[in-house]
Design an enzyme around this catalytic site. Structure first.
Site, PDB file in Angstrom:
ATOM      1  CG  HIS A 124      49.327  39.095  42.153  1.00 17.87           C
ATOM      2  ND1 HIS A 124      49.434  40.059  43.122  1.00 17.87           N
ATOM      3  CD2 HIS A 124      48.472  39.586  41.218  1.00 17.87           C
ATOM      4  CE1 HIS A 124      48.673  41.098  42.782  1.00 17.87           C
ATOM      5  NE2 HIS A 124      48.085  40.834  41.633  1.00 17.87           N
ATOM      6  CG  ASP A 200      47.581  34.136  45.520  1.00 14.63           C
ATOM      7  OD1 ASP A 200      46.339  34.176  45.444  1.00 14.63           O
ATOM      8  OD2 ASP A 200      48.316  34.987  44.997  1.00 14.63           O
ATOM      9  CD  GLN A 203      43.135  35.389  39.076  1.00 21.89           C
ATOM     10  OE1 GLN A 203      42.126  34.990  38.489  1.00 21.89           O
ATOM     11  NE2 GLN A 203      43.400  36.681  39.205  1.00 21.89           N
ATOM     12  CE  LYS A 226      42.097  39.130  42.104  1.00 23.40           C
ATOM     13  NZ  LYS A 226      42.411  39.931  40.937  1.00 23.40           N
ATOM     14  CB  CYS A 364      50.334  42.317  39.748  1.00 22.10           C
ATOM     15  SG  CYS A 364      49.421  43.838  39.793  1.00 22.10           S
TER      16      CYS A 364
HETATM   17  N1  PMP Z   1      47.114  36.874  43.820  1.00 21.00           N
HETATM   18  C1  PMP Z   1      46.676  36.683  42.581  1.00 21.00           C
HETATM   19  C2  PMP Z   1      47.041  35.422  41.856  1.00 21.00           C
HETATM   20  C3  PMP Z   1      45.879  37.648  41.975  1.00 21.00           C
HETATM   21  O1  PMP Z   1      45.443  37.469  40.731  1.00 21.00           O
HETATM   22  C4  PMP Z   1      45.545  38.829  42.700  1.00 21.00           C
HETATM   23  C5  PMP Z   1      44.702  39.913  42.076  1.00 21.00           C
HETATM   24  N2  PMP Z   1      45.054  40.250  40.773  1.00 21.00           N
HETATM   25  C6  PMP Z   1      46.022  38.950  43.996  1.00 21.00           C
HETATM   26  C7  PMP Z   1      46.805  37.959  44.531  1.00 21.00           C
HETATM   27  C8  PMP Z   1      45.723  40.167  44.822  1.00 21.00           C
HETATM   28  O2  PMP Z   1      44.368  40.209  45.110  1.00 21.00           O
HETATM   29  P1  PMP Z   1      43.731  41.527  45.787  1.00 21.00           P
HETATM   30  O3  PMP Z   1      44.230  42.684  44.979  1.00 21.00           O
HETATM   31  O4  PMP Z   1      42.264  41.299  45.643  1.00 21.00           O
HETATM   32  O5  PMP Z   1      44.187  41.543  47.187  1.00 21.00           O
END
Ligand code: PMP
Length: 419
Positions: A124, A200, A203, A226, A364
């Site tokens: 991401h 990270d 997910q 999430k 993203c």
């Molecule tokens: N890493 C991953 C794998 C994600 O899916 C996301 C959110 N789509 C993020 C980081 C970023 O999370 P946040 O926008 O809640 O900081």
């Protein structure tokens, strides 16, 4: 058992009974954010109705109560994810801020020209851009572990670790493909190579319980929104010994012990990393989400999610032109796919008209999309409260789109006059 029955758990989520465009909502955008159970909504509302006060300045009863509730969540989270101590939990706005904290406080002082940072191709942007920013400033080099197929070549990972990166930042589960990565094996290899690892978990934690000690990482980051909790709150878990060595990265009130105009002495862990008034209601709400998950039979919910995944893949697989991008040996309940002849955005809009919420785009993860040679995909991401009927509705929504496009294409000449 009530806590293992998705159809009953579903009733805990008020929003799931709403209608969209006159159709019952089918929410399949859980990787973007999850819905909240009534207990989370009530916890936040009750906090503001009955206990609102600033924390850590307990000159009065309300503040003492708020502080207690706030710090209790830290302890509960620490217990839940197997942290050695509650000091290892730092509240952040979410995964993004947690990764930035590690990038700026831990890594930046350690980077020199020529240092290396090891990232994953499917990352991401939150797990790419902060590292890239500090690497660029320091003249450090970024190495990328390919994984567009969903599979990790551990031998190659070992070779990249052999280059001695200052950190390896990996994903637990890809938000764009759904691949579950072998993080335990990767962390073991990194430990042997003496490379610190950030996972990270944005997910990961929403789909499975974790034990940070068992995973063997040094940092684990996640977002509350999430995880069926509120937005604006998340956490960084890090080993105490590492946090001890890290300087504060934001400063102000709440993170100090003593201030004069000559000098400031910082507070101990974890407060040193929590400048300013924290998201108290967010923490309280997250606490309710964690309690909700702890009280449910997560193994059973995981099995249900896997059933949703295979059922969705099977039903959608019968739609002509459906192509799933998922290719990893282990998949979370998320399908990323293309529909031949259809732009992902158009598919998303069509499904929305049927009340089905999905996401279309690059998710993203632009470098991954480049590696796959596509501008984006359609993503349907499930949570335990989704039903097999909803997976079928997704497939029939896609089928209707195909049927409708076919009749348009094969309409007799002259029919454009009617358009
Ligand atoms: N890493 C991953 C794998 C994600 O899916 C996301 C959110 N789509 C993020 C980081 C970023 O999370 P946040 O926008 O809640 O900081």
């Amino acid at each position: 058992q009530h806590r293992a029955d998705p159809n009953r758990l579903r009733r805990d989520f008020p929003i799931l009974s709403s209608r969209v465009h006159g159709k019952p909502l089918i929410y399949l955008d859980n990787a973007a954010t999850t819905q909240k159970p009534r207990s989370v909504i009530d916890a936040i509302s009750n906090y503001y109705k009955r206990s609102n006060a600033n924390v850590h300045r307990a000159a009065h009863a309300l503040s003492a109560d708020a502080t207690l509730a706030f710090e209790q969540v830290r302890q509960e989270l620490a217990d839940w994810i197997g942290a050695a101590h509650q000091n290892e939990i730092v509240w952040t706005r979410g995964t993004t801020e947690a990764i930035n904290l590690v990038a700026y406080s831990y890594l930046k002082p350690r980077l020199k020209p020529g240092s290396r940072v090891l990232l994953m191709e499917s990352a991401h942007h939150a797990n790419i851009v902060p590292w890239q920013q500090i690497a660029r400033e320091a003249g450090a080099v970024i190495d990328v572990l390919p994984c567009a197929t969903g599979e990790i070549d551990l031998k190659l990972f070992g070779e990249l670790l052999g280059r001695g990166p200052a950190i390896a930042a990996i994903s637990h589960v890809s938000n764009a493909l759904g691949s579950i990565y072998p993080i335990k094996a990767m962390c073991r290899m990194a430990r042997e190579a003496q490379v610190p690892v950030l996972v990270d978990g944005a997910q990961g934690l929403p789909h499975t319980d974790i034990d940070v000690g068992d995973i063997g990482c040094d940092f684990y980051a996640f977002s509350g929104h999430k995880l069926f909790g509120p937005s604006g709150i998340g956490a960084l878990w890090a080993r105490e010994a590492i946090l001890e060595q890290m300087p504060p990265w934001q400063s102000g009130g709440e993170m100090i012990e003593q201030v004069s105009f000559d000098e400031t002495r910082f507070a101990g862990l974890p407060f040193r990393f929590e400048a300013g008034t924290p998201d108290i209601a967010g923490v309280i709400g997250l606490g309710a989400a964690i309690r909700y998950l702890r009280e449910s039979d997560r193994k059973a919910l995981e099995q249900h999610e896997q059933k949703l995944l295979s059922h969705a893949l099977e039903c959608c697989g019968q739609v002509k032109g459906f192509r799933s991008l998922a290719a990893g040996p282990e998949q979370a309940a998320l399908i990323s796919f293309l529909l031949e002849g259809q732009h992902p955005q158009d598919v998303g809009l069509w499904l929305d008209r049927q009340g089905i919420a999905v996401r279309a785009g690059h998710h993203c993860a632009m470098p991954l999309m480049s590696a796959l040679g596509i501008p984006g995909s359609i993503r349907a991401s499930f949570a335990f409260y989704n039903t097999l009927d909803e997976a079928e509705a997704l497939a029939s929504g896609l089928q209707q789109l195909i049927d409708q496009s076919r009749t348009q294409v094969s309409a007799p000449a002259g029919s454009e006059i009617a358009q």
